[in-house]
Design a protein around this motif. Structure first.
Motif, PDB file in Angstrom:
ATOM      1  N   ASP A  39     -17.381   4.465  -9.377  1.00 34.39           N
ATOM      2  CA  ASP A  39     -17.813   5.403 -10.253  1.00 34.39           C
ATOM      3  C   ASP A  39     -18.161   4.871 -11.569  1.00 34.39           C
ATOM      4  OD1 ASP A  39     -18.346   8.245 -10.834  1.00 34.39           O
ATOM      5  OD2 ASP A  39     -16.369   8.683 -11.417  1.00 34.39           O
ATOM      6  N   GLU A  40     -19.161   5.562 -12.180  1.00 36.49           N
ATOM      7  CA  GLU A  40     -19.479   4.823 -13.401  1.00 36.49           C
ATOM      8  C   GLU A  40     -18.487   4.772 -14.712  1.00 36.49           C
ATOM      9  OE1 GLU A  40     -22.568   6.245 -17.203  1.00 36.49           O
ATOM     10  OE2 GLU A  40     -22.794   7.057 -15.252  1.00 36.49           O
ATOM     11  N   ILE A  41     -17.614   5.798 -14.466  1.00 38.54           N
ATOM     12  CA  ILE A  41     -16.207   5.678 -15.484  1.00 38.54           C
ATOM     13  C   ILE A  41     -15.324   5.823 -14.410  1.00 38.54           C
ATOM     14  CG2 ILE A  41     -14.918   6.575 -17.372  1.00 38.54           C
ATOM     15  CD1 ILE A  41     -17.603   7.558 -18.541  1.00 38.54           C
ATOM     16  N   PRO A  42     -14.806   5.043 -13.870  1.00 41.01           N
ATOM     17  CA  PRO A  42     -13.786   4.872 -12.780  1.00 41.01           C
ATOM     18  C   PRO A  42     -12.223   5.301 -13.068  1.00 41.01           C
ATOM     19  CG  PRO A  42     -14.066   2.706 -13.195  1.00 41.01           C
ATOM     20  CD  PRO A  42     -15.089   3.426 -14.052  1.00 41.01           C
ATOM     21  N   ILE A  43     -11.843   6.059 -12.123  1.00 37.48           N
ATOM     22  CA  ILE A  43     -10.575   6.346 -12.306  1.00 37.48           C
ATOM     23  C   ILE A  43      -9.673   5.042 -12.158  1.00 37.48           C
ATOM     24  CG2 ILE A  43      -8.247   7.593 -11.476  1.00 37.48           C
ATOM     25  CD1 ILE A  43     -10.075   9.997 -11.011  1.00 37.48           C
ATOM     26  N   VAL A  44      -8.766   4.567 -12.933  1.00 34.36           N
ATOM     27  CA  VAL A  44      -8.148   3.307 -12.852  1.00 34.36           C
ATOM     28  C   VAL A  44      -6.732   3.342 -12.815  1.00 34.36           C
ATOM     29  CG1 VAL A  44      -7.704   0.941 -13.886  1.00 34.36           C
ATOM     30  CG2 VAL A  44      -9.929   1.886 -13.878  1.00 34.36           C
ATOM     31  N   ARG A  45      -5.918   2.886 -11.921  1.00 34.51           N
ATOM     32  CA  ARG A  45      -4.458   2.869 -11.699  1.00 34.51           C
ATOM     33  C   ARG A  45      -4.089   1.533 -12.010  1.00 34.51           C
ATOM     34  NH1 ARG A  45       0.465   4.655 -13.095  1.00 34.51           N
ATOM     35  NH2 ARG A  45       1.987   3.689 -11.613  1.00 34.51           N
ATOM     36  N   VAL A  46      -3.356   1.049 -13.122  1.00 33.58           N
ATOM     37  CA  VAL A  46      -2.359  -0.024 -13.242  1.00 33.58           C
ATOM     38  C   VAL A  46      -1.000   0.114 -12.828  1.00 33.58           C
ATOM     39  CG1 VAL A  46      -1.576  -1.959 -14.913  1.00 33.58           C
ATOM     40  CG2 VAL A  46      -4.030  -0.485 -15.281  1.00 33.58           C
ATOM     41  N   HIS A  47      -1.052  -0.723 -11.365  1.00 32.97           N
ATOM     42  CA  HIS A  47       0.250  -0.404 -10.982  1.00 32.97           C
ATOM     43  C   HIS A  47       1.319  -1.975 -10.812  1.00 32.97           C
ATOM     44  CE1 HIS A  47       2.974   1.503  -8.175  1.00 32.97           C
ATOM     45  NE2 HIS A  47       3.424   0.600  -7.656  1.00 32.97           N
ATOM     46  N   SER A  48       2.317  -1.781 -11.667  1.00 28.76           N
ATOM     47  CA  SER A  48       3.309  -3.001 -11.523  1.00 28.76           C
ATOM     48  C   SER A  48       3.828  -3.065 -10.157  1.00 28.76           C
ATOM     49  CB  SER A  48       4.199  -2.874 -12.752  1.00 28.76           C
ATOM     50  OG  SER A  48       3.209  -2.927 -13.934  1.00 28.76           O
ATOM     51  N   GLU A  49       4.008  -4.211  -9.907  1.00 27.59           N
ATOM     52  CA  GLU A  49       4.794  -4.560  -8.346  1.00 27.59           C
ATOM     53  C   GLU A  49       6.137  -3.764  -8.453  1.00 27.59           C
ATOM     54  OE1 GLU A  49       5.794  -8.336  -6.036  1.00 27.59           O
ATOM     55  OE2 GLU A  49       5.773  -8.658  -7.938  1.00 27.59           O
ATOM     56  N   CYS A  50       6.507  -3.342  -7.313  1.00 26.33           N
ATOM     57  CA  CYS A  50       7.780  -2.728  -7.150  1.00 26.33           C
ATOM     58  C   CYS A  50       8.129  -2.960  -5.670  1.00 26.33           C
ATOM     59  CB  CYS A  50       7.940  -1.376  -7.460  1.00 26.33           C
ATOM     60  SG  CYS A  50       9.636  -0.542  -7.201  1.00 26.33           S
ATOM     61  N   ASP A  54       7.628  -0.044  -3.442  1.00 27.44           N
ATOM     62  CA  ASP A  54       6.298   0.077  -2.660  1.00 27.44           C
ATOM     63  C   ASP A  54       6.560  -0.428  -1.403  1.00 27.44           C
ATOM     64  OD1 ASP A  54       5.304   0.711  -5.175  1.00 27.44           O
ATOM     65  OD2 ASP A  54       4.692  -1.598  -5.553  1.00 27.44           O
ATOM     66  N   ALA A  55       7.370  -1.289  -0.793  1.00 29.84           N
ATOM     67  CA  ALA A  55       7.223  -1.880   0.336  1.00 29.84           C
ATOM     68  C   ALA A  55       8.403  -1.406   1.290  1.00 29.84           C
ATOM     69  CB  ALA A  55       7.558  -3.495   0.347  1.00 29.84           C
ATOM     70  N   ILE A  56       9.473  -1.114   0.429  1.00 28.29           N
ATOM     71  CA  ILE A  56      10.840  -0.636   1.436  1.00 28.29           C
ATOM     72  C   ILE A  56      11.021   0.883   1.339  1.00 28.29           C
ATOM     73  CG2 ILE A  56      13.201  -1.132   1.623  1.00 28.29           C
ATOM     74  CD1 ILE A  56      12.824  -3.887   0.396  1.00 28.29           C
ATOM     75  N   GLY A  57      10.382   1.448   0.490  1.00 31.17           N
ATOM     76  CA  GLY A  57      10.670   2.867   0.178  1.00 31.17           C
ATOM     77  C   GLY A  57      11.814   3.313  -0.389  1.00 31.17           C
ATOM     78  N   SER A  58      12.216   2.616  -1.607  1.00 28.90           N
ATOM     79  CA  SER A  58      13.580   2.843  -2.380  1.00 28.90           C
ATOM     80  C   SER A  58      13.241   4.195  -2.846  1.00 28.90           C
ATOM     81  CB  SER A  58      13.661   1.846  -3.506  1.00 28.90           C
ATOM     82  OG  SER A  58      14.747   2.387  -4.477  1.00 28.90           O
ATOM     83  N   LEU A  59      14.365   5.022  -2.715  1.00 31.54           N
ATOM     84  CA  LEU A  59      14.420   6.491  -3.665  1.00 31.54           C
ATOM     85  C   LEU A  59      14.673   6.175  -5.018  1.00 31.54           C
ATOM     86  CD1 LEU A  59      15.616   8.429  -0.642  1.00 31.54           C
ATOM     87  CD2 LEU A  59      13.267   8.291  -1.248  1.00 31.54           C
ATOM     88  N   LYS A  60      15.076   5.016  -5.674  1.00 31.61           N
ATOM     89  CA  LYS A  60      15.709   4.809  -6.719  1.00 31.61           C
ATOM     90  C   LYS A  60      14.498   5.148  -7.885  1.00 31.61           C
ATOM     91  CE  LYS A  60      19.645   2.057  -6.496  1.00 31.61           C
ATOM     92  NZ  LYS A  60      20.454   1.072  -7.190  1.00 31.61           N
ATOM     93  N   CYS A  61      13.226   5.007  -7.476  1.00 27.63           N
ATOM     94  CA  CYS A  61      12.125   5.188  -8.699  1.00 27.63           C
ATOM     95  C   CYS A  61      10.972   5.991  -7.682  1.00 27.63           C
ATOM     96  CB  CYS A  61      11.482   3.853  -8.720  1.00 27.63           C
ATOM     97  SG  CYS A  61      10.978   2.893  -7.211  1.00 27.63           S
ATOM     98  N   ASP A  62       9.856   6.133  -8.304  1.00 31.65           N
ATOM     99  CA  ASP A  62       8.648   6.808  -7.670  1.00 31.65           C
ATOM    100  C   ASP A  62       7.504   6.133  -7.504  1.00 31.65           C
ATOM    101  OD1 ASP A  62       8.313   6.641 -10.596  1.00 31.65           O
ATOM    102  OD2 ASP A  62       7.396   8.649 -10.827  1.00 31.65           O
ATOM    103  N   CYS A  63       7.790   4.725  -7.423  1.00 29.86           N
ATOM    104  CA  CYS A  63       6.664   3.795  -7.463  1.00 29.86           C
ATOM    105  C   CYS A  63       5.744   3.864  -6.317  1.00 29.86           C
ATOM    106  CB  CYS A  63       7.206   2.346  -7.779  1.00 29.86           C
ATOM    107  SG  CYS A  63       8.037   2.138  -9.364  1.00 29.86           S
ATOM    108  N   ARG A  64       6.520   3.755  -5.074  1.00 29.39           N
ATOM    109  CA  ARG A  64       5.536   4.259  -3.968  1.00 29.39           C
ATOM    110  C   ARG A  64       4.671   5.469  -3.851  1.00 29.39           C
ATOM    111  NH1 ARG A  64       7.549   3.049   2.226  1.00 29.39           N
ATOM    112  NH2 ARG A  64       5.588   3.377   3.241  1.00 29.39           N
ATOM    113  N   ASP A  65       5.398   6.361  -4.252  1.00 25.68           N
ATOM    114  CA  ASP A  65       4.620   7.859  -4.346  1.00 25.68           C
ATOM    115  C   ASP A  65       3.363   7.456  -5.142  1.00 25.68           C
ATOM    116  OD1 ASP A  65       6.532   8.814  -2.631  1.00 25.68           O
ATOM    117  OD2 ASP A  65       7.889   9.903  -4.227  1.00 25.68           O
ATOM    118  N   GLN A  66       3.717   7.058  -6.610  1.00 29.02           N
ATOM    119  CA  GLN A  66       2.378   6.757  -7.560  1.00 29.02           C
ATOM    120  C   GLN A  66       1.472   5.845  -6.991  1.00 29.02           C
ATOM    121  OE1 GLN A  66       3.659   5.691 -11.367  1.00 29.02           O
ATOM    122  NE2 GLN A  66       5.122   7.202 -11.550  1.00 29.02           N
ATOM    123  N   LEU A  67       1.971   4.859  -6.091  1.00 28.71           N
ATOM    124  CA  LEU A  67       0.990   3.805  -5.525  1.00 28.71           C
ATOM    125  C   LEU A  67       0.058   4.669  -4.468  1.00 28.71           C
ATOM    126  CD1 LEU A  67      -0.382   0.918  -5.169  1.00 28.71           C
ATOM    127  CD2 LEU A  67       1.531   0.423  -3.780  1.00 28.71           C
TER     128      LEU A  67
END
Length: 187
Positions: A39-50, A54-67
């Motif tokens: 997009d001309e002005i794209p939506i950008v998500r800066v996501h820090s590794e978790c 992200d990979a294991i599905g921990s419920l202690k954070c909301d990282c996977r849902d955000q990604l």
């Protein structure tokens, strides 16, 4: 900055068909996931590794849902997800697990980081500017709740901050409250 940049590759995923490019900064390798026709002005998500979220599905954070939300939105809007290798707010996986152990004993996420000798958040965002300039992007819509990201991304015009609000659960409710009340996240 001495950055090595990979070739572009296709990445078909359950969220859509993307292009990917890796950026190596010292010993950290960041990934950019994007649509071919940005997009001309794209939506950008800066996501820090978790890894735990992200990979294991921990419920202690909301990282996977955000990604996952960010990847779906990138598909729908021709946007970008910048996946920064800054595990545990940039304290590394070993220290993150040590912080988890302290949280199991009653400390909150900030107190645990401080107990280990770290600040509440050790992440940096210079690489974001480098990556966006590489793609010749100078204006973005930033998908974040973190005011530090908004304030730390330099030389890029953020025309809009888009909130990314996920449902809490019994395992991350206190964590999210600390992010809101003590770290200023816009939840």
């Amino acid at each position: 900055m001495n950055i090595d940049i990979s070739e572009v590759a296709n990445l078909p995923s359950r969220f859509g068909d993307f292009k990917v490019k890796a950026f190596k900064e010292g010993n950290k390798e960041h990934l950019v996931i994007y649509k071919d026709a940005l997009d001309e002005i794209p939506i950008v998500r800066v996501h820090s590794e978790c890894l735990t979220g992200d990979a294991i599905g921990s419920l202690k954070c909301d990282c996977r849902d955000q990604l996952e939300y960010a990847l779906k939105l990138a598909e729908e809007t021709n946007g970008i997800v910048i996946y920064l290798r800054q595990e545990g707010r940039n304290i590394g996986l070993l220290n993150k697990i040590n912080a988890y152990a302290l949280q199991d004993k009653g400390l909150n996420t900030i107190e645990a980081n401080h107990q280990l000798g770290f600040g509440a958040d050790e992440r940096t965002y210079e690489m974001v500017t480098y990556i966006l300039h590489h793609f010749n992007i100078h204006k973005i819509k930033l998908l974040t709740n973190n005011p530090d990201k908004v304030n730390s991304i330099s030389d890029i015009e953020i025309v809009e901050r888009i909130p990314i609000i996920m449902q809490s659960n019994i395992h991350n409710k206190d964590y999210l409250n600390v992010k809101k009340d003590d770290m200023g996240h816009l939840l």
